[in-house]
Design a protein around this motif. Structure first.
Motif, short mmCIF file in Angstrom:
data_model
loop_
_atom_site.label_atom_id
_atom_site.label_comp_id
_atom_site.label_asym_id
_atom_site.label_seq_id
_atom_site.Cartn_x
_atom_site.Cartn_y
_atom_site.Cartn_z
N GLY A 6 -31.30 5.52 -56.67
CA GLY A 6 -30.48 4.71 -55.79
C GLY A 6 -31.24 3.81 -54.84
O GLY A 6 -30.65 2.93 -54.21
N CYS A 7 -32.56 4.00 -54.70
CA CYS A 7 -33.31 3.19 -53.75
C CYS A 7 -33.25 1.72 -54.14
O CYS A 7 -33.50 1.35 -55.29
CB CYS A 7 -34.76 3.66 -53.68
N SER A 8 -32.95 0.88 -53.15
CA SER A 8 -32.81 -0.56 -53.42
C SER A 8 -33.98 -1.37 -52.91
O SER A 8 -33.97 -2.61 -52.99
CB SER A 8 -31.52 -1.08 -52.76
N VAL A 9 -35.02 -0.71 -52.40
CA VAL A 9 -36.19 -1.41 -51.85
C VAL A 9 -36.92 -2.16 -52.97
O VAL A 9 -37.10 -1.63 -54.08
CB VAL A 9 -37.12 -0.42 -51.14
N ASN A 27 -38.69 -3.11 -58.45
CA ASN A 27 -39.51 -4.03 -59.23
C ASN A 27 -40.41 -3.32 -60.23
O ASN A 27 -40.86 -3.93 -61.21
CB ASN A 27 -40.37 -4.91 -58.31
N ARG A 28 -40.66 -2.03 -59.99
CA ARG A 28 -41.45 -1.28 -60.96
C ARG A 28 -40.56 -0.45 -61.88
O ARG A 28 -41.04 0.40 -62.64
CB ARG A 28 -42.48 -0.38 -60.28
N GLY A 34 -35.95 3.83 -58.96
CA GLY A 34 -34.84 3.76 -58.03
C GLY A 34 -33.58 3.23 -58.70
O GLY A 34 -33.22 3.63 -59.81
N ALA A 35 -32.89 2.30 -58.04
CA ALA A 35 -31.63 1.79 -58.55
C ALA A 35 -31.78 1.03 -59.87
O ALA A 35 -30.80 0.87 -60.61
CB ALA A 35 -30.97 0.89 -57.50
N GLU A 36 -32.98 0.57 -60.18
CA GLU A 36 -33.19 -0.11 -61.46
C GLU A 36 -32.87 0.81 -62.64
O GLU A 36 -32.43 0.35 -63.70
CB GLU A 36 -34.64 -0.59 -61.56
N LEU A 37 -33.03 2.12 -62.46
CA LEU A 37 -32.72 3.05 -63.54
C LEU A 37 -31.25 3.00 -63.94
O LEU A 37 -30.90 3.33 -65.08
CB LEU A 37 -33.10 4.48 -63.13
#
Length: 339
Positions: free
Chosen positions: A113-116, A121-122, A125-128
């Motif tokens: 859930g992290c949006s930082v 960018n790696r 977090g939320a990219e998953l």
């Protein structure tokens, strides 16, 4: 002081796997905030579970040591959750085994859930949330190699057009996760827009595993509203706990008795100095000191002067001198004062 939040919602203790959760409020994992001293303070005040700051599993497998302070905890903090972040399922599983072997946490949680920017960018977090197949690999892999509960923390989705929290929730449950925390905003909303209580309610209705609600809890009333509307199992509190850790004992910001305030804040600073060392402990404590001093009738420029003091002895003496002056302590509600 023994006090529990007074809620119209009837909280019922529940299990995350075999770990019992006995209180309705949980301190959120926050980078740079939820270190061992703050977790201990909030745990003693009533937070039900202790989540670490997120742990970068790349650091773990590369045999670095920068992550180790994030892993340290005292037995009084249990049950303890290690929150991990990465974009590589195999590396996350490998790191989780290494962490468990050394530290023996009670639960492992995956940050989805992290949006930082530097996290998403790696690919973490939320990219998953944009890669459900990778979520399957992570949850399935962790559940298969661990006997302790595996949980995940997510957002609604990447943006308004790609909300997939129900899909992710079903994946988590189907592949053996023991609970899910939902921050009821999308990644694109970050922390700005109102939260969507309906989404937490929908997730709770669709799953059999516990659902923890998260997002913009500023007061006991906010938490009560989330419980009542969503029927979630517990409420996770983040940024509001920085200036009001007493919320875990059922006090809104302007209700905290002076004696409890003084006891907590003194212990917090001393524990920070013990954990980080006198100089770094005072530096790390500044973010809390600013919030604590704002509860007193002190000019803003004086607060800035205090929190920028470089000498740890001078900082400690000045800080304690000010907070020990009860006459400067400001509250608009006094009915709970115990002196």
């Amino acid at each position: 002081m023994d006090r529990v939040p007074q809620l119209s919602h009837s909280f019922r203790p529940f299990l995350i796997g075999d770990v019992q959760v006995n209180n309705p409020f949980i301190l959120a994992p926050m980078d740079g905030i939820s270190d061992s001293p703050f977790r201990l303070i909030t745990r003693e005040l009533g937070s039900a579970v202790s989540y670490t700051e997120f742990i970068n599993t790349m650091d773990v497998v590369s045999h670095g040591v920068s992550y180790e302070k994030r892993c340290f905890f005292s037995e009084a903090e249990r049950p303890v959750v290690f929150q991990l972040f990465d974009d590589d399922p195999a590396r996350m599983i490998k790191a989780s085994l290494k962490l468990y072997q050394r530290w023996k946490p009670d639960i492992i949680d995956v940050n989805m859930g992290c949006s930082v920017r530097h996290v998403v960018n790696r690919g973490a977090g939320a990219e998953l949330l944009r890669h459900p197949n990778k979520i399957i690999e992570i949850v399935d892999g962790l559940v298969k190699v661990h006997s302790i509960p595996i949980t995940i923390k997510i957002r609604l989705g990447w943006d308004e057009l790609s909300k997939n929290y129900l899909e992710v929730g079903r994946i988590a449950q189907d592949y053996g996760a023991s609970a899910i925390t939902l921050h009821a905003r999308t990644k694109e909303q970050n922390f700005m827009d109102p939260i969507d209580l309906e989404s937490i309610a929908s997730l709770k209705q669709s799953l059999q595993i516990p659902v923890i609600g998260n997002g913009n809890i500023q007061s006991i009333k906010d938490a009560d509203q989330m419980f009542e509307y969503t029927e979630c199992d517990a409420v996770m509190i983040g940024r509001a706990a920085i200036w009001n850790p007493w919320i875990f004992s059922g006090f809104d910001e302007n209700e905290v008795p002076y004696s409890l305030f003084l006891e907590t804040v003194k212990k917090h600073l001393e524990t920070m100095k013990q954990f980080h060392g006198p100089e770094k402990g005072c530096i790390v404590f500044r973010k809390f000191a600013k919030k604590y001093l704002q509860k007193f009738s002190i000019p803003a420029e004086r607060i800035v002067e205090i929190i920028t003091t470089q000498d740890p002895v001078q900082f400690t003496n000045t800080f304690f001198h000010l907070i020990e002056n009860k006459n400067l302590y400001v509250r608009s509600i006094t009915k709970h004062d115990d002196e």
